[in-house]
Design a protein around this motif. Structure first.
Motif, PDB file in Angstrom:
ATOM      1  N   TYR A  72      29.243 -70.766  26.620  1.00  0.00           N
ATOM      2  CA  TYR A  72      28.574 -70.896  28.323  1.00  0.00           C
ATOM      3  C   TYR A  72      29.163 -69.833  29.086  1.00  0.00           C
ATOM      4  CZ  TYR A  72      27.101 -75.480  26.897  1.00  0.00           C
ATOM      5  OH  TYR A  72      26.609 -76.561  26.010  1.00  0.00           O
ATOM      6  N   TYR A  73      28.280 -69.189  30.142  1.00  0.00           N
ATOM      7  CA  TYR A  73      28.643 -68.389  31.167  1.00  0.00           C
ATOM      8  C   TYR A  73      29.067 -69.085  32.316  1.00  0.00           C
ATOM      9  CZ  TYR A  73      28.693 -65.170  35.023  1.00  0.00           C
ATOM     10  OH  TYR A  73      29.490 -64.533  36.167  1.00  0.00           O
ATOM     11  N   VAL A  74      30.602 -68.916  32.345  1.00  0.00           N
ATOM     12  CA  VAL A  74      31.306 -69.474  33.592  1.00  0.00           C
ATOM     13  C   VAL A  74      31.540 -68.792  34.679  1.00  0.00           C
ATOM     14  CG1 VAL A  74      33.330 -71.002  34.098  1.00  0.00           C
ATOM     15  CG2 VAL A  74      32.244 -70.913  31.601  1.00  0.00           C
ATOM     16  N   PHE A  75      31.159 -69.157  35.646  1.00  0.00           N
ATOM     17  CA  PHE A  75      31.283 -68.461  36.914  1.00  0.00           C
ATOM     18  C   PHE A  75      32.738 -68.338  37.473  1.00  0.00           C
ATOM     19  CE2 PHE A  75      26.864 -69.804  37.418  1.00  0.00           C
ATOM     20  CZ  PHE A  75      26.164 -68.919  38.182  1.00  0.00           C
ATOM     21  N   PRO A  76      33.171 -67.143  37.599  1.00  0.00           N
ATOM     22  CA  PRO A  76      34.505 -66.758  37.907  1.00  0.00           C
ATOM     23  C   PRO A  76      35.146 -67.735  39.151  1.00  0.00           C
ATOM     24  CG  PRO A  76      33.297 -64.518  37.622  1.00  0.00           C
ATOM     25  CD  PRO A  76      32.601 -66.014  37.652  1.00  0.00           C
ATOM     26  N   VAL A  77      36.291 -68.354  38.634  1.00  0.00           N
ATOM     27  CA  VAL A  77      36.606 -69.406  39.463  1.00  0.00           C
ATOM     28  C   VAL A  77      37.030 -68.770  40.826  1.00  0.00           C
ATOM     29  CG1 VAL A  77      37.319 -71.109  37.726  1.00  0.00           C
ATOM     30  CG2 VAL A  77      39.043 -69.241  38.199  1.00  0.00           C
ATOM     31  N   ALA A  78      37.685 -67.678  40.748  1.00  0.00           N
ATOM     32  CA  ALA A  78      38.192 -66.956  42.012  1.00  0.00           C
ATOM     33  C   ALA A  78      37.052 -66.520  42.895  1.00  0.00           C
ATOM     34  CB  ALA A  78      38.982 -65.758  41.783  1.00  0.00           C
ATOM     35  N   ALA A 202      33.659 -77.486  22.641  1.00  0.00           N
ATOM     36  CA  ALA A 202      32.311 -77.787  22.131  1.00  0.00           C
ATOM     37  C   ALA A 202      32.466 -78.192  20.667  1.00  0.00           C
ATOM     38  CB  ALA A 202      31.585 -76.688  22.315  1.00  0.00           C
ATOM     39  N   GLY A 203      31.537 -79.274  20.250  1.00  0.00           N
ATOM     40  CA  GLY A 203      31.579 -79.525  18.737  1.00  0.00           C
ATOM     41  C   GLY A 203      32.555 -80.608  18.525  1.00  0.00           C
ATOM     42  N   SER A 204      33.436 -81.054  19.369  1.00  0.00           N
ATOM     43  CA  SER A 204      34.383 -81.955  19.044  1.00  0.00           C
ATOM     44  C   SER A 204      33.922 -83.214  18.998  1.00  0.00           C
ATOM     45  CB  SER A 204      35.744 -81.730  19.959  1.00  0.00           C
ATOM     46  OG  SER A 204      35.365 -81.970  21.299  1.00  0.00           O
ATOM     47  N   SER A 205      34.259 -84.293  18.679  1.00  0.00           N
ATOM     48  CA  SER A 205      33.755 -85.679  18.674  1.00  0.00           C
ATOM     49  C   SER A 205      33.720 -85.993  20.365  1.00  0.00           C
ATOM     50  CB  SER A 205      35.048 -86.680  18.205  1.00  0.00           C
ATOM     51  OG  SER A 205      34.469 -87.933  18.103  1.00  0.00           O
ATOM     52  N   GLY A 206      32.527 -86.241  20.452  1.00  0.00           N
ATOM     53  CA  GLY A 206      32.132 -86.909  22.043  1.00  0.00           C
ATOM     54  C   GLY A 206      32.252 -85.547  22.992  1.00  0.00           C
ATOM     55  N   PRO A 215      27.687 -68.832  18.263  1.00  0.00           N
ATOM     56  CA  PRO A 215      27.157 -68.514  16.924  1.00  0.00           C
ATOM     57  C   PRO A 215      26.491 -70.023  16.442  1.00  0.00           C
ATOM     58  CG  PRO A 215      28.921 -67.280  16.993  1.00  0.00           C
ATOM     59  CD  PRO A 215      28.933 -68.097  18.020  1.00  0.00           C
ATOM     60  N   GLU A 216      27.183 -70.842  16.859  1.00  0.00           N
ATOM     61  CA  GLU A 216      27.000 -72.253  16.507  1.00  0.00           C
ATOM     62  C   GLU A 216      25.728 -72.828  17.115  1.00  0.00           C
ATOM     63  OE1 GLU A 216      28.679 -73.871  13.938  1.00  0.00           O
ATOM     64  OE2 GLU A 216      29.758 -72.251  13.971  1.00  0.00           O
ATOM     65  N   TYR A 217      25.148 -72.320  18.070  1.00  0.00           N
ATOM     66  CA  TYR A 217      24.240 -72.954  18.877  1.00  0.00           C
ATOM     67  C   TYR A 217      22.889 -72.619  18.028  1.00  0.00           C
ATOM     68  CZ  TYR A 217      20.643 -73.156  22.625  1.00  0.00           C
ATOM     69  OH  TYR A 217      19.674 -73.798  23.400  1.00  0.00           O
ATOM     70  N   ALA A 218      22.600 -71.676  17.622  1.00  0.00           N
ATOM     71  CA  ALA A 218      21.355 -71.485  16.574  1.00  0.00           C
ATOM     72  C   ALA A 218      21.472 -72.398  15.396  1.00  0.00           C
ATOM     73  CB  ALA A 218      21.351 -70.046  16.084  1.00  0.00           C
TER      74      ALA A 218
END
Length: 222
Positions: A72-78, A202-206, A215-218
């Motif tokens: 994901y693109y995460v907006f810079p917190v600062a 991402a990809g963990s249980s729950g 790369p896992e998205y596709a």
């Protein structure tokens, strides 16, 4: 005879309990998440329910990594924090109270992540010292207002602790030493990293679904 009979009944009930089938674990519903397909996430300053005044910013500093690793693109917190300050908002309660419509207008993100720090810091018991960080997360679509996902996680410095076989005096001394070391070295920050990974990997249980930059998205779409 009555005590013996009662004992046999108790033992038999334990056997039946042990043979009972476990309650099936409910799988998480990802239908709204898959429909939303968020690409960018805005992370808000966590609400702090612990006794440590630094918990919000400390936990915020470790949550962006698992999100970015998840695709994901995460907006810079600062930048996000400075934007809120320019609009007169500096504490977590006020920031988290901003409407999703306003957040979308300002940042243009697909989704917002709300965080709550429930426990943060080192507590001292007589024969034990435990640094624990507990947090919960909730992902909401900024375009529709739908909740996409939520989860809670905890990490503790006492996981897999092997001190239980030591003598009582040694345990008391060790707990006192650990209290000093953990406080001086900011052990809570280290535990925060483990908690955030359990919460947001991402990809963990729950856990979160993979984002489009992974790369896992596709693979998941196949």
């Amino acid at each position: 005879m009555k005590p013996l009979f009662a004992l046999l009944i108790f033992a038999f009930s334990l056997i039946l309990t042990g043979c009972a089938k476990p309650t099936p674990v409910q799988s998480k519903d990802y239908s709204a998440f898959k429909e939303s397909k968020p690409r960018s996430i805005l992370v808000l300053l966590p609400k702090n329910h612990s006794t440590d005044v630094d918990a919000s910013h400390s936990f915020l500093s470790v949550v962006t990594h698992p999100l970015a690793e998840g695709g994901y693109y995460v907006f810079p917190v600062a930048v996000v924090e400075e934007t809120f300050k320019q609009n007169g908002l500096s504490n977590a309660e006020d920031i988290n109270a901003v409407s999703i419509t306003r957040l979308h207008q300002i940042f243009g993100a697909d989704a917002v992540l709300y965080l709550n720090v429930k426990e943060y810091g080192t507590s001292y018991q007589l024969i034990n010292s435990d640094t624990r960080v507990s947090a919960s997360a909730r992902l909401v679509d900024l375009r529709t207002g739908k909740e996409l996902w939520k989860k809670s996680a905890t990490a503790s410095s006492n996981e897999n602790d092997g001190n239980y076989n030591n003598g009582l005096l040694a345990m008391v001394v060790n707990a006192a030493i650990q209290q000093i070391v953990n406080t001086a070295s900011n052990k809570s920050y280290e535990i925060s990293g483990i908690t955030s990974a359990r919460l947001l990997n991402a990809g963990s249980s729950g856990g979160l679904l993979y984002g489009p930059r992974s790369p896992e998205y596709a693979k998941a779409a196949m």
